[in-house]
Scaffold this motif. Structure first.
Motif, short mmCIF file in Angstrom:
data_model
loop_
_atom_site.label_atom_id
_atom_site.label_comp_id
_atom_site.label_asym_id
_atom_site.label_seq_id
_atom_site.Cartn_x
_atom_site.Cartn_y
_atom_site.Cartn_z
N GLY A 85 0.82 -1.21 0.00
CA GLY A 85 0.00 0.00 0.00
C GLY A 85 0.85 1.25 0.00
O GLY A 85 0.57 2.22 -0.72
N LEU A 86 1.93 1.24 0.78
CA LEU A 86 2.81 2.40 0.88
C LEU A 86 3.49 2.67 -0.46
O LEU A 86 3.57 3.82 -0.91
N ALA A 153 6.94 1.42 13.10
CA ALA A 153 6.32 1.88 11.85
C ALA A 153 4.92 2.43 12.13
O ALA A 153 4.52 3.46 11.57
N LEU A 154 4.19 1.75 13.01
CA LEU A 154 2.84 2.21 13.33
C LEU A 154 2.89 3.59 14.01
O LEU A 154 2.13 4.50 13.66
N ILE A 155 3.82 3.75 14.96
CA ILE A 155 3.95 5.03 15.66
C ILE A 155 4.28 6.14 14.66
O ILE A 155 3.68 7.22 14.66
N VAL A 156 5.23 5.84 13.76
CA VAL A 156 5.65 6.85 12.79
C VAL A 156 4.52 7.17 11.83
O VAL A 156 4.26 8.34 11.50
N ALA A 157 3.80 6.12 11.37
CA ALA A 157 2.70 6.36 10.43
C ALA A 157 1.61 7.19 11.08
O ALA A 157 1.07 8.13 10.47
N ALA A 158 1.28 6.85 12.35
CA ALA A 158 0.27 7.62 13.06
C ALA A 158 0.76 9.05 13.28
O ALA A 158 0.00 10.02 13.12
N GLY A 159 2.06 9.18 13.60
CA GLY A 159 2.64 10.50 13.80
C GLY A 159 2.61 11.32 12.52
O GLY A 159 2.32 12.52 12.55
N ALA A 160 2.89 10.67 11.40
CA ALA A 160 2.91 11.38 10.11
C ALA A 160 1.55 11.95 9.79
O ALA A 160 1.42 13.12 9.40
N SER A 161 0.49 11.13 9.98
CA SER A 161 -0.84 11.66 9.67
C SER A 161 -1.23 12.75 10.68
O SER A 161 -1.91 13.70 10.33
N GLU A 170 5.57 16.74 7.24
CA GLU A 170 5.54 15.32 7.58
C GLU A 170 6.59 14.54 6.81
O GLU A 170 6.71 13.33 6.94
N ARG A 171 7.39 15.24 6.01
CA ARG A 171 8.31 14.56 5.12
C ARG A 171 9.35 13.69 5.85
O ARG A 171 9.55 12.54 5.46
N PRO A 172 9.99 14.19 6.93
CA PRO A 172 10.98 13.34 7.62
C PRO A 172 10.37 12.04 8.11
O PRO A 172 10.99 10.98 8.02
N LEU A 173 9.15 12.12 8.63
CA LEU A 173 8.50 10.91 9.12
C LEU A 173 8.18 9.95 7.98
O LEU A 173 8.29 8.74 8.11
N HIS A 174 7.79 10.53 6.83
CA HIS A 174 7.52 9.69 5.66
C HIS A 174 8.77 8.94 5.23
O HIS A 174 8.69 7.78 4.85
N MET A 175 9.90 9.64 5.30
CA MET A 175 11.15 8.99 4.92
C MET A 175 11.42 7.80 5.84
O MET A 175 11.79 6.72 5.39
N ALA A 176 11.20 8.01 7.14
CA ALA A 176 11.42 6.94 8.10
C ALA A 176 10.50 5.75 7.81
O ALA A 176 10.88 4.59 7.96
N LEU A 177 9.28 6.07 7.38
CA LEU A 177 8.32 5.01 7.07
C LEU A 177 8.83 4.11 5.95
O LEU A 177 8.61 2.90 5.97
N PHE A 178 9.54 4.72 5.00
CA PHE A 178 10.06 3.93 3.87
C PHE A 178 11.24 3.04 4.28
O PHE A 178 11.70 2.22 3.49
N VAL A 179 11.73 3.21 5.49
CA VAL A 179 12.73 2.27 6.02
C VAL A 179 12.06 1.23 6.91
O VAL A 179 12.32 0.03 6.81
N LEU A 180 11.16 1.71 7.79
CA LEU A 180 10.57 0.82 8.79
C LEU A 180 9.59 -0.18 8.19
O LEU A 180 9.57 -1.35 8.58
N VAL A 181 8.75 0.26 7.25
CA VAL A 181 7.74 -0.65 6.69
C VAL A 181 8.39 -1.78 5.88
O VAL A 181 8.02 -2.94 6.06
N PRO A 182 9.39 -1.47 5.02
CA PRO A 182 10.06 -2.60 4.36
C PRO A 182 10.71 -3.57 5.36
O PRO A 182 10.67 -4.78 5.16
N ALA A 183 11.28 -3.01 6.44
CA ALA A 183 11.90 -3.89 7.44
C ALA A 183 10.84 -4.76 8.11
O ALA A 183 11.06 -5.97 8.33
N ALA A 184 9.68 -4.17 8.42
CA ALA A 184 8.59 -4.95 9.01
C ALA A 184 8.11 -6.01 8.04
O ALA A 184 7.83 -7.15 8.42
N ALA A 185 8.02 -5.65 6.75
CA ALA A 185 7.52 -6.60 5.76
C ALA A 185 8.50 -7.77 5.59
O ALA A 185 8.08 -8.93 5.50
N LEU A 186 9.79 -7.45 5.56
CA LEU A 186 10.80 -8.51 5.38
C LEU A 186 10.80 -9.48 6.56
O LEU A 186 10.78 -10.70 6.39
#
Lengths: 336, 289
Positions: A85-86, A153-161, A170-186
């Motif tokens: 989704g991301l 990732a959930l904390i960051v995503a909630a924080g971003a919104s 919200e851009r710095p948090l979005h960047m972090a999401l692109f690291v944390l969500v792939p790590a969670a998915a892997l």
């Protein structure tokens, strides 16, 4: 450790007692045993193995493990949906919901695992060492990695919104999401599939015979369950439906493979008795039934059918392993 | 009969195998076992193993059923519809015995202390380790009772002790009397065995002795005599091996045991395949639909 239950023996009539006495007097022995005592002196019909006793020990795991297999699988694969989704620009609410499912599973899973331990207070001993040759060790560490990534990732995503809502960058948090969500998915895909290795790399005949199939089965059931949960939470998306259809199709194939594939005593536990029934019921629920319900556009029913079947199938496999371990014939057959 | 190279009393001698780092083992020979269960009692008393239920099984004189968390030596009583070699089976072996042959065999079973031990590989806490005498030992103060070793053992030896018994919750099995061996004593079962059916000693020496015993028995007409030591499977041999007079199954021993880690490669490849398919598939579904 229960003794095998002997069938009830009809009470002897007086005539039978007379006949026994006559026979004993005449021949010096009684030809019929009358009572089939388990392992009576010189058993006439030799039992399989040593008095039919198991050659390997059945799993000692309690009811929590089946539920953990479901929760871990669905949670792990939910983060895959969050990643998809991301990457494809789904609204942030979709990503947040998928990560919430992941985090919920990441909280429930350790609780179930700790409750199953013989000595729950020593749960941290799981993290004393890392042994890549022990699927239990790899799984414990994977769960730690996944829980950390998913929760962050959930904390960051909630924080971003939240930041977006009050007009802050919200851009710095979005960047972090692109690291944390792939790590969670892997770590999530490993969490959803390693359980197949956990069962496959054992001495239990019904499990080890399917050590290649089990990770596929557990993974696909996890992915289908994750999609089903998102649908039950109200997301009606074409990609989720497609994933549900694909999972149901693969499950139908796996069910057919187990039903038609292996014959003989090594697959006895997968077909017969209570485990056989559970595996058949869950195979229908996750396979053809949910597939047809999706074709009929009955999405919530298809999703519910798949999720319920997913829970049942985990118990089916655990019970099949128990039945298979208790049958010395399966152990012998698997080694010939 | 001078061929049997028994050194009677070796079980009673002191040794320095732990200090020397010598691999040691058990050679259990059922042909001289009298089924007295002194080994079971000695093991229970020395290691202070709690009772695990008193039941009548109906399996000949065997009421302990199998090895487990609280049974580390287990004497099996096998009743057979056949005679063993040229054995004299009492008054029935002449007339009626010819039509109704009977053989009775006792075997003291124990943890095999495998060369490639499934329990040791499976243990996620590092509670199970290999000692300097190449035995496999469970550290009770580390074990958290996850139960994975139970399904990792191809011989059905190790088990989790139910909570109601002393030390409950953890996994237990034969310790090879590591505590005694450190002090130069032989394991309690071997020490107590009155016929030296259980022989303790350096592995190489025991293996040679077992082969000699097999040759000796075959020369006396026990044509089925052989050593049970699966060196040709992935277990890679066992450090507590047995002499058999028939197929291993009849004594509850798996015919060709494998260490479960042989399935790791195939299963992890399956994980890699499934993981890649799930990640790519989900992303494609969201990108295209």
């Amino acid at each position: 450790m229960s003794l095998s239950v002997q069938p009830a023996i009809p009470r002897a009539r007086e005539a039978r007692l007379d006949a026994l006495r006559e026979e004993a007097k005449r021949t010096g022995t009684v030809a019929e045993r009358g009572i089939a005592i388990d392992g009576a002196p010189t058993p006439r019909e030799p039992a399989v193995g040593y008095y039919g006793l198991p050659m390997v020990k059945p799993p000692v795991w309690t009811w929590q493990i089946g539920l953990y297999f479901f929760a871990g699988g669905a949670a792990g694969m939910s983060s895959v949906l969050a990643l998809a989704g991301l990457l494809t620009g789904q609204p942030i609410s979709f990503v947040t919901t998928a990560l919430t499912v992941s985090t919920a599973g990441a909280i429930v899973s350790p609780m179930l695992l700790i409750a199953d331990l013989g000595r729950p207070r020593r749960f941290l001993h799981m993290l004393r060492v890392f042994k890549w040759r022990s699927p239990m060790s790899v799984g414990a560490w994977t769960l730690v990695a996944f829980s950390t990534c998913a929760a962050l990732a959930l904390i960051v995503a909630a924080g971003a919104s939240g930041l977006g809502a009050i007009g802050l960058p919200e851009r710095p948090l979005h960047m972090a999401l692109f690291v944390l969500v792939p790590a969670a998915a892997l770590s999530g895909v490993v969490l959803a599939t390693y359980t197949g290795v956990l069962l496959g790399a054992t001495a239990i005949p019904a499990w080890s015979a399917h050590h290649r199939l089990l990770p596929v089965h557990f993974g696909i059931v996890g992915l289908g369950s994750a999609a089903a949960i998102m649908e039950l939470l109200g997301y009606r998306l074409a990609p989720l439906n497609a994933i549900g259809l694909a999972a149901a199709a693969v499950e139908t194939g796996i069910g057919a493979f187990i039903e038609l594939g292996r014959k003989g005593p090594t697959a006895r536990a997968l077909r017969e008795g209570r485990p056989g029934l559970l595996l058949r019921v869950s195979g229908v629920l996750t396979g053809p039934l949910s597939f047809l319900l999706r074709l009929a556009a009955l999405i919530p029913f298809a999703a519910a059918s798949f999720a319920i079947g997913a829970v049942i199938s985990r118990y089916g496999w655990i019970w099949a392993g128990r039945a298979s371990a208790l049958d010395p014939g399966e152990t012998i057959a698997s080694q010939r | 009969m001078g061929a049997t190279p028994f050194t009677l009393g070796q079980n009673q001698a002191r040794h320095t195998h732990v200090a020397d780092g010598t691999a040691v083992g058990f050679f259990t020979d059922p042909t001289v076992c009298i089924g007295c269960k002194a080994c079971e009692v000695a093991c229970k008393e020395w290691n202070q193993v709690p009772e695990d239920g008193f039941t009548w099984t109906g399996h000949s004189y065997d009421n302990s059923r199998s090895l487990g968390a609280s049974t580390w030596r287990h004497v099996k009583f096998l009743e057979m519809n056949r005679r063993l070699g040229p054995q004299i089976a009492g008054p029935m072996s002449g007339g009626a015995g010819a039509q109704n042959p009977f053989g009775w065999l006792f075997l003291s079973d124990v943890c095999k202390h495998c060369e490639h031990a499934g329990c040791l590989e499976a243990c996620p806490t590092g509670a199970i380790f290999r000692t300097e005498i190449d035995s496999v030992y469970v550290q009770d103060d580390v074990c958290n009772g996850c139960g994975y070793c139970v399904v990792g053992c191809p011989f059905g030896v190790i088990d989790r002790r139910p909570a109601q018994f002393e030390g409950g919750g953890g996994a237990f099995k034969c310790t090879f009397c590591y505590d005694r061996q450190i002090d130069g004593l032989t394991p309690a079962c071997a020490k107590a065995c009155p016929t030296e059916s259980i022989q303790f000693g350096p592995l190489d020496e025991l293996r040679a002795r077992a082969e000699q015993r097999v040759a000796d028995l075959q020369a006396r007409g026990f044509s089925e005599a052989r050593v049970y030591d699966p060196t040709d499977t992935s277990v890679g041999g066992i450090h507590a091996f047995f002499l058999l007079l028939g197929p291993p199954e009849e004594l509850g021993l798996p015919p060709r045991p494998d260490v479960p880690t042989i399935h790791l490669r195939g299963a992890w490849l399956s994980v890699a395949f499934t993981s890649a398919a799930a990640l790519v598939g989900a992303c494609l579904a969201f990108a295209l639909l």
